[in-house]
Motif scaffolding. Sequence first.
Motif, PDB file in Angstrom:
ATOM      1  N   LYS A 140       0.831  -1.213   0.000  1.00  0.00           N
ATOM      2  CA  LYS A 140       0.000   0.000   0.000  1.00  0.00           C
ATOM      3  C   LYS A 140       0.861   1.257   0.000  1.00  0.00           C
ATOM      4  CE  LYS A 140      -3.716  -2.047   2.698  1.00  0.00           C
ATOM      5  NZ  LYS A 140      -4.291  -2.169   4.041  1.00  0.00           N
ATOM      6  N   ALA A 141       2.031   1.141   0.598  1.00  0.00           N
ATOM      7  CA  ALA A 141       2.909   2.307   0.730  1.00  0.00           C
ATOM      8  C   ALA A 141       3.576   2.702  -0.592  1.00  0.00           C
ATOM      9  CB  ALA A 141       3.989   2.026   1.783  1.00  0.00           C
ATOM     10  N   ASN A 142       3.436   1.868  -1.609  1.00  0.00           N
ATOM     11  CA  ASN A 142       4.063   2.159  -2.903  1.00  0.00           C
ATOM     12  C   ASN A 142       3.130   3.050  -3.727  1.00  0.00           C
ATOM     13  OD1 ASN A 142       5.693   2.130  -5.140  1.00  0.00           O
ATOM     14  ND2 ASN A 142       5.247   0.014  -5.719  1.00  0.00           N
ATOM     15  N   CYS A 143       2.904   4.248  -3.223  1.00  0.00           N
ATOM     16  CA  CYS A 143       1.938   5.172  -3.831  1.00  0.00           C
ATOM     17  C   CYS A 143       2.201   5.372  -5.323  1.00  0.00           C
ATOM     18  CB  CYS A 143       1.987   6.536  -3.148  1.00  0.00           C
ATOM     19  SG  CYS A 143       2.159   6.495  -1.356  1.00  0.00           S
ATOM     20  N   SER A 144       3.472   5.442  -5.701  1.00  0.00           N
ATOM     21  CA  SER A 144       3.794   5.793  -7.087  1.00  0.00           C
ATOM     22  C   SER A 144       3.432   4.684  -8.078  1.00  0.00           C
ATOM     23  CB  SER A 144       5.271   6.168  -7.219  1.00  0.00           C
ATOM     24  OG  SER A 144       6.077   5.076  -6.884  1.00  0.00           O
ATOM     25  N   ALA A 145       3.137   3.472  -7.590  1.00  0.00           N
ATOM     26  CA  ALA A 145       2.694   2.417  -8.499  1.00  0.00           C
ATOM     27  C   ALA A 145       1.388   2.837  -9.175  1.00  0.00           C
ATOM     28  CB  ALA A 145       2.507   1.104  -7.740  1.00  0.00           C
ATOM     29  N   CYS A 146       0.586   3.611  -8.473  1.00  0.00           N
ATOM     30  CA  CYS A 146      -0.724   4.010  -9.009  1.00  0.00           C
ATOM     31  C   CYS A 146      -0.845   5.511  -9.261  1.00  0.00           C
ATOM     32  CB  CYS A 146      -1.825   3.595  -8.038  1.00  0.00           C
ATOM     33  SG  CYS A 146      -1.833   1.823  -7.720  1.00  0.00           S
ATOM     34  N   HIS A 147      -0.190   6.300  -8.406  1.00  0.00           N
ATOM     35  CA  HIS A 147      -0.286   7.762  -8.546  1.00  0.00           C
ATOM     36  C   HIS A 147       0.953   8.261  -9.276  1.00  0.00           C
ATOM     37  CE1 HIS A 147      -3.819   8.033  -5.992  1.00  0.00           C
ATOM     38  NE2 HIS A 147      -3.244   7.142  -5.196  1.00  0.00           N
ATOM     39  N   MET A 148       0.786   8.483 -10.587  1.00  0.00           N
ATOM     40  CA  MET A 148       1.935   8.731 -11.452  1.00  0.00           C
ATOM     41  C   MET A 148       2.693  10.020 -11.143  1.00  0.00           C
ATOM     42  SD  MET A 148       0.495   7.314 -15.054  1.00  0.00           S
ATOM     43  CE  MET A 148      -1.258   7.598 -14.909  1.00  0.00           C
ATOM     44  N   ASP A 149       2.024  11.013 -10.553  1.00  0.00           N
ATOM     45  CA  ASP A 149       2.671  12.306 -10.299  1.00  0.00           C
ATOM     46  C   ASP A 149       3.002  12.527  -8.827  1.00  0.00           C
ATOM     47  OD1 ASP A 149       2.992  13.284 -12.778  1.00  0.00           O
ATOM     48  OD2 ASP A 149       1.403  14.800 -12.682  1.00  0.00           O
ATOM     49  N   ILE A 150       2.907  11.469  -8.031  1.00  0.00           N
ATOM     50  CA  ILE A 150       3.026  11.686  -6.580  1.00  0.00           C
ATOM     51  C   ILE A 150       4.425  12.164  -6.178  1.00  0.00           C
ATOM     52  CG2 ILE A 150       3.676   9.355  -5.795  1.00  0.00           C
ATOM     53  CD1 ILE A 150       1.318   9.899  -3.634  1.00  0.00           C
ATOM     54  N   GLU A 151       5.433  11.810  -6.963  1.00  0.00           N
ATOM     55  CA  GLU A 151       6.771  12.271  -6.591  1.00  0.00           C
ATOM     56  C   GLU A 151       6.946  13.765  -6.808  1.00  0.00           C
ATOM     57  OE1 GLU A 151       9.758   9.559  -7.976  1.00  0.00           O
ATOM     58  OE2 GLU A 151       8.892   7.946  -6.773  1.00  0.00           O
ATOM     59  N   LYS A 152       6.014  14.371  -7.541  1.00  0.00           N
ATOM     60  CA  LYS A 152       6.003  15.838  -7.675  1.00  0.00           C
ATOM     61  C   LYS A 152       5.050  16.442  -6.646  1.00  0.00           C
ATOM     62  CE  LYS A 152       6.543  15.622 -12.678  1.00  0.00           C
ATOM     63  NZ  LYS A 152       5.559  15.476 -13.780  1.00  0.00           N
ATOM     64  N   GLY A 153       4.543  15.595  -5.742  1.00  0.00           N
ATOM     65  CA  GLY A 153       3.629  16.087  -4.717  1.00  0.00           C
ATOM     66  C   GLY A 153       2.205  16.223  -5.213  1.00  0.00           C
ATOM     67  N   LEU A 154       1.886  15.592  -6.349  1.00  0.00           N
ATOM     68  CA  LEU A 154       0.550  15.736  -6.923  1.00  0.00           C
ATOM     69  C   LEU A 154      -0.218  14.412  -6.885  1.00  0.00           C
ATOM     70  CD1 LEU A 154       1.552  17.800 -10.074  1.00  0.00           C
ATOM     71  CD2 LEU A 154       0.575  18.685  -7.951  1.00  0.00           C
ATOM     72  N   ILE A 155      -1.511  14.500  -6.573  1.00  0.00           N
ATOM     73  CA  ILE A 155      -2.375  13.320  -6.603  1.00  0.00           C
ATOM     74  C   ILE A 155      -3.611  13.703  -7.415  1.00  0.00           C
ATOM     75  CG2 ILE A 155      -3.596  11.588  -5.220  1.00  0.00           C
ATOM     76  CD1 ILE A 155      -1.824  12.331  -2.865  1.00  0.00           C
ATOM     77  N   GLU A 156      -3.436  13.817  -8.708  1.00  0.00           N
ATOM     78  CA  GLU A 156      -4.554  14.235  -9.558  1.00  0.00           C
ATOM     79  C   GLU A 156      -5.317  12.995 -10.038  1.00  0.00           C
ATOM     80  OE1 GLU A 156      -5.236  17.260  -9.733  1.00  0.00           O
ATOM     81  OE2 GLU A 156      -3.366  18.292  -9.265  1.00  0.00           O
ATOM     82  N   ASP A 157      -6.644  13.124 -10.117  1.00  0.00           N
ATOM     83  CA  ASP A 157      -7.478  11.999 -10.533  1.00  0.00           C
ATOM     84  C   ASP A 157      -7.094  11.453 -11.910  1.00  0.00           C
ATOM     85  OD1 ASP A 157      -8.856  12.102  -8.195  1.00  0.00           O
ATOM     86  OD2 ASP A 157     -10.597  13.172  -9.004  1.00  0.00           O
ATOM     87  N   ASP A 158      -6.714  12.349 -12.828  1.00  0.00           N
ATOM     88  CA  ASP A 158      -6.396  11.875 -14.181  1.00  0.00           C
ATOM     89  C   ASP A 158      -4.986  11.296 -14.267  1.00  0.00           C
ATOM     90  OD1 ASP A 158      -5.151  14.305 -13.881  1.00  0.00           O
ATOM     91  OD2 ASP A 158      -5.581  15.008 -15.909  1.00  0.00           O
ATOM     92  N   LYS A 159      -4.264  11.247 -13.139  1.00  0.00           N
ATOM     93  CA  LYS A 159      -2.932  10.635 -13.117  1.00  0.00           C
ATOM     94  C   LYS A 159      -2.918   9.374 -12.251  1.00  0.00           C
ATOM     95  CE  LYS A 159      -0.557  13.764 -15.456  1.00  0.00           C
ATOM     96  NZ  LYS A 159      -0.338  13.543 -16.876  1.00  0.00           N
ATOM     97  N   ILE A 160      -4.090   8.796 -12.041  1.00  0.00           N
ATOM     98  CA  ILE A 160      -4.171   7.531 -11.308  1.00  0.00           C
ATOM     99  C   ILE A 160      -4.248   6.412 -12.341  1.00  0.00           C
ATOM    100  CG2 ILE A 160      -5.422   6.141  -9.615  1.00  0.00           C
ATOM    101  CD1 ILE A 160      -6.584   8.694  -8.442  1.00  0.00           C
TER     102      ILE A 160
END
Length: 107
Positions: free
Chosen positions: A80-100
């Motif tokens: 579950k902690a591997n956020c970037s597997a699903c949230h493509m922009d999370i390393e830029k601090g972004l969690i946008e719906d169209d980047k899931i």
Amino acid sequence: MSDLKNHFGDDASLDEEDTQNILNFLLENSAEKSTKEASVKVLNSIKNKDIIAITQTSFWKKEHKNIPKEIFKNSEVKTKANCSACHMDIEKGLIEDDKIKDINSFM
Ligand code: HEC
């Protein structure tokens, strides 16, 4: 940060300078200092509970409750902690719906 020798079962000890730099980063970028929607929601869902993992907050659990458990065991996701597997922009601090990512790609 005050007990990196015992970091979720690993010894994550660092030298004094790195420890201080990371601690400063964490304090400057904590949810308390952010105006981003997700940060505010995470913070509100912690209240005064003793939670050390974002995945244990009621906000995170609610947002991910429809994802089948097996998805988090997929070899590309792993945890579950591997956020970037699903949230493509999370390393830029972004969690946008169209980047899931489409979670069906992990089925
Ligand atoms: C297996 C894929 C997956 C993983 C891993 C994952 N998420 Fe998500 N996340 C999703 C999906 C899919 C949604 C959208 C759920 C919905 O809208 O029903 C979502 C929604 C969210 C939202 C709400 C977005 C919004 O616009 O309101 C936040 C915040 C979030 N995730 C943060 C995280 C964080 C932080 C992590 C890592 C600790 C993480 N997620 C790990 C798939 C994942």
